[in-house]
Scaffold this motif. Sequence first.
Motif, mmCIF file in Angstrom:
data_model
loop_
_atom_site.group_PDB
_atom_site.id
_atom_site.type_symbol
_atom_site.label_atom_id
_atom_site.label_comp_id
_atom_site.label_asym_id
_atom_site.label_seq_id
_atom_site.Cartn_x
_atom_site.Cartn_y
_atom_site.Cartn_z
ATOM 1 N N ILE A 1 19.033 7.042 -8.300
ATOM 2 C CA ILE A 1 18.545 5.759 -7.792
ATOM 3 C C ILE A 1 17.022 5.806 -7.786
ATOM 4 O O ILE A 1 16.436 6.776 -7.304
ATOM 5 C CB ILE A 1 19.105 5.497 -6.377
ATOM 6 C CG1 ILE A 1 20.635 5.425 -6.417
ATOM 7 C CG2 ILE A 1 18.515 4.208 -5.794
ATOM 8 C CD1 ILE A 1 21.299 5.445 -5.052
ATOM 9 N N PRO A 2 16.352 4.768 -8.318
ATOM 10 C CA PRO A 2 14.887 4.803 -8.386
ATOM 11 C C PRO A 2 14.244 4.926 -7.006
ATOM 12 O O PRO A 2 14.651 4.269 -6.057
ATOM 13 C CB PRO A 2 14.514 3.465 -9.026
ATOM 14 C CG PRO A 2 15.767 2.820 -9.453
ATOM 15 C CD PRO A 2 16.911 3.539 -8.843
ATOM 16 N N GLY A 3 13.244 5.784 -6.952
ATOM 17 C CA GLY A 3 12.495 5.997 -5.725
ATOM 18 C C GLY A 3 11.980 7.416 -5.682
ATOM 19 O O GLY A 3 12.147 8.185 -6.617
ATOM 20 N N GLY A 4 11.327 7.754 -4.589
ATOM 21 C CA GLY A 4 10.787 9.097 -4.459
ATOM 22 C C GLY A 4 9.994 9.262 -3.190
ATOM 23 O O GLY A 4 10.076 8.442 -2.272
ATOM 24 N N GLY A 5 9.200 10.323 -3.179
ATOM 25 C CA GLY A 5 8.457 10.702 -1.988
ATOM 26 C C GLY A 5 7.305 9.774 -1.657
ATOM 27 O O GLY A 5 6.696 9.175 -2.533
ATOM 28 N N MET A 6 7.038 9.706 -0.366
ATOM 29 C CA MET A 6 5.922 8.908 0.123
ATOM 30 C C MET A 6 4.651 9.754 0.076
ATOM 31 O O MET A 6 4.652 10.903 0.505
ATOM 32 C CB MET A 6 6.200 8.435 1.553
ATOM 33 C CG MET A 6 7.400 7.498 1.636
ATOM 34 S SD MET A 6 7.904 7.109 3.335
ATOM 35 C CE MET A 6 6.418 6.401 3.992
ATOM 36 N N ASP A 7 3.576 9.181 -0.447
ATOM 37 C CA ASP A 7 2.284 9.851 -0.458
ATOM 38 C C ASP A 7 1.645 9.764 0.922
ATOM 39 O O ASP A 7 1.949 8.841 1.692
ATOM 40 C CB ASP A 7 1.358 9.197 -1.495
ATOM 41 C CG ASP A 7 1.785 9.480 -2.928
ATOM 42 O OD1 ASP A 7 2.517 10.465 -3.161
ATOM 43 O OD2 ASP A 7 1.375 8.708 -3.828
ATOM 44 N N PRO A 8 0.744 10.697 1.258
ATOM 45 C CA PRO A 8 0.068 10.640 2.566
ATOM 46 C C PRO A 8 -0.617 9.279 2.777
ATOM 47 O O PRO A 8 -1.285 8.762 1.876
ATOM 48 C CB PRO A 8 -0.976 11.755 2.481
ATOM 49 C CG PRO A 8 -0.421 12.701 1.457
ATOM 50 C CD PRO A 8 0.311 11.841 0.464
ATOM 51 N N GLY A 9 -0.400 8.693 3.948
ATOM 52 C CA GLY A 9 -1.011 7.412 4.294
ATOM 53 C C GLY A 9 -0.306 6.192 3.721
ATOM 54 O O GLY A 9 -0.701 5.060 3.988
ATOM 55 N N GLU A 10 0.736 6.396 2.942
ATOM 56 C CA GLU A 10 1.453 5.300 2.295
ATOM 57 C C GLU A 10 2.589 4.841 3.203
ATOM 58 O O GLU A 10 3.300 5.662 3.780
ATOM 59 C CB GLU A 10 2.015 5.836 0.975
ATOM 60 C CG GLU A 10 2.502 4.826 0.007
ATOM 61 C CD GLU A 10 2.890 5.470 -1.325
ATOM 62 O OE1 GLU A 10 2.586 4.862 -2.350
ATOM 63 O OE2 GLU A 10 3.487 6.575 -1.341
ATOM 64 N N ASP A 11 2.766 3.517 3.343
ATOM 65 C CA ASP A 11 3.918 3.053 4.116
ATOM 66 C C ASP A 11 5.124 2.930 3.189
ATOM 67 O O ASP A 11 5.017 3.073 1.971
ATOM 68 C CB ASP A 11 3.622 1.758 4.882
ATOM 69 C CG ASP A 11 3.468 0.521 4.017
ATOM 70 O OD1 ASP A 11 4.071 0.440 2.925
ATOM 71 O OD2 ASP A 11 2.758 -0.410 4.447
ATOM 72 N N LEU B 1 7.855 2.376 -2.009
ATOM 73 C CA LEU B 1 8.993 1.805 -2.729
ATOM 74 C C LEU B 1 8.525 1.070 -3.981
ATOM 75 O O LEU B 1 9.049 1.289 -5.078
ATOM 76 C CB LEU B 1 9.767 0.864 -1.803
ATOM 77 C CG LEU B 1 11.136 0.408 -2.286
ATOM 78 C CD1 LEU B 1 12.116 1.572 -2.291
ATOM 79 C CD2 LEU B 1 11.658 -0.704 -1.390
ATOM 80 N N ALA B 2 7.523 0.219 -3.815
ATOM 81 C CA ALA B 2 6.993 -0.541 -4.964
ATOM 82 C C ALA B 2 6.432 0.400 -6.023
ATOM 83 O O ALA B 2 6.685 0.232 -7.226
ATOM 84 C CB ALA B 2 5.939 -1.527 -4.484
ATOM 85 N N ARG B 3 5.666 1.401 -5.615
ATOM 86 C CA ARG B 3 5.049 2.341 -6.557
ATOM 87 C C ARG B 3 6.112 3.144 -7.294
ATOM 88 O O ARG B 3 6.084 3.250 -8.528
ATOM 89 C CB ARG B 3 4.092 3.283 -5.803
ATOM 90 C CG ARG B 3 3.473 4.356 -6.710
ATOM 91 C CD ARG B 3 2.615 5.343 -5.937
ATOM 92 N NE ARG B 3 3.263 5.953 -4.784
ATOM 93 C CZ ARG B 3 4.182 6.926 -4.855
ATOM 94 N NH1 ARG B 3 4.581 7.392 -6.034
ATOM 95 N NH2 ARG B 3 4.706 7.436 -3.748
ATOM 96 N N GLU B 4 7.067 3.715 -6.559
ATOM 97 C CA GLU B 4 8.091 4.554 -7.179
ATOM 98 C C GLU B 4 8.979 3.767 -8.143
ATOM 99 O O GLU B 4 9.294 4.249 -9.228
ATOM 100 C CB GLU B 4 8.944 5.239 -6.106
ATOM 101 C CG GLU B 4 8.242 6.374 -5.400
ATOM 102 C CD GLU B 4 8.098 7.625 -6.261
ATOM 103 O OE1 GLU B 4 8.783 7.744 -7.300
ATOM 104 O OE2 GLU B 4 7.306 8.497 -5.880
ATOM 105 N N VAL B 5 9.390 2.571 -7.749
ATOM 106 C CA VAL B 5 10.237 1.758 -8.627
ATOM 107 C C VAL B 5 9.476 1.401 -9.898
ATOM 108 O O VAL B 5 10.023 1.476 -11.004
ATOM 109 C CB VAL B 5 10.762 0.505 -7.892
ATOM 110 C CG1 VAL B 5 11.384 -0.491 -8.867
ATOM 111 C CG2 VAL B 5 11.776 0.908 -6.828
ATOM 112 N N LEU B 6 8.217 1.025 -9.765
ATOM 113 C CA LEU B 6 7.407 0.696 -10.938
ATOM 114 C C LEU B 6 7.267 1.911 -11.853
ATOM 115 O O LEU B 6 7.462 1.807 -13.073
ATOM 116 C CB LEU B 6 6.030 0.183 -10.506
ATOM 117 C CG LEU B 6 5.079 -0.202 -11.626
ATOM 118 C CD1 LEU B 6 5.641 -1.356 -12.460
ATOM 119 C CD2 LEU B 6 3.722 -0.597 -11.043
ATOM 120 N N GLU B 7 6.967 3.086 -11.280
ATOM 121 C CA GLU B 7 6.797 4.294 -12.090
ATOM 122 C C GLU B 7 8.081 4.675 -12.829
ATOM 123 O O GLU B 7 8.034 5.069 -13.990
ATOM 124 C CB GLU B 7 6.372 5.470 -11.198
ATOM 125 C CG GLU B 7 4.968 5.365 -10.675
ATOM 126 C CD GLU B 7 4.612 6.452 -9.660
ATOM 127 O OE1 GLU B 7 3.459 6.440 -9.195
ATOM 128 O OE2 GLU B 7 5.474 7.296 -9.330
#
Length: 182
Positions: free
Chosen positions: A46-56, A61-67
């Motif tokens: 399922i698309p997604g992944g880890g949260m970067d420091p300071g990221e909500d 979610l938006a960044r991981e799905v796009l990547e």
Amino acid sequence: MKTIFVLDEKNYTEDMTAEVRYTVRALIEREGRLAMQKSASGDYKIPGGGMDPGEDRMEALAREVLEETGLTILRDSVQEIGETIELRRDACDETKRFVRYTYFYRAEAGTSVLSLHLTESEKELGFTAVWADPNECIAANRRSLSAKYCTERDTKFLEWYVAGRQALSGAEKAQVLQRTAL
């Protein structure tokens, strides 16, 4: 957020230092098919992944799905589904226990598809973005289980999603968290 299930290998002790990770995943559905990542060996993630420091969560979610899929999430469409918790001895440092909270969301995405920005490990595993039937994903993952932890979690989540099961009650979640106190 409601806890859907806990994957607990029970191969750690309570006195171990916890390595805690937070990840996000998105279910994007069109005409009964889900946006997924498919590896060269045939398993689905399922698309997604880890949260970067300071990221909500929404930014992650938006960044991981796009990547991972090239899709842009329509932020007003995002809805919470629930969380999963994974507990085990850390594979990288056996003196620690690993705890991962994965937050699942439903979302819609725009129709345009941008280029993927995969990690080196995703490239090595031959991941591509596909639209797939959730039952086909479950069956393929049950046959392969090549990326054990992610595949196991995502398969169990898809089984829960397809079956329409209920999340753990507040009391059940409290028992799990008390037993595995961070």
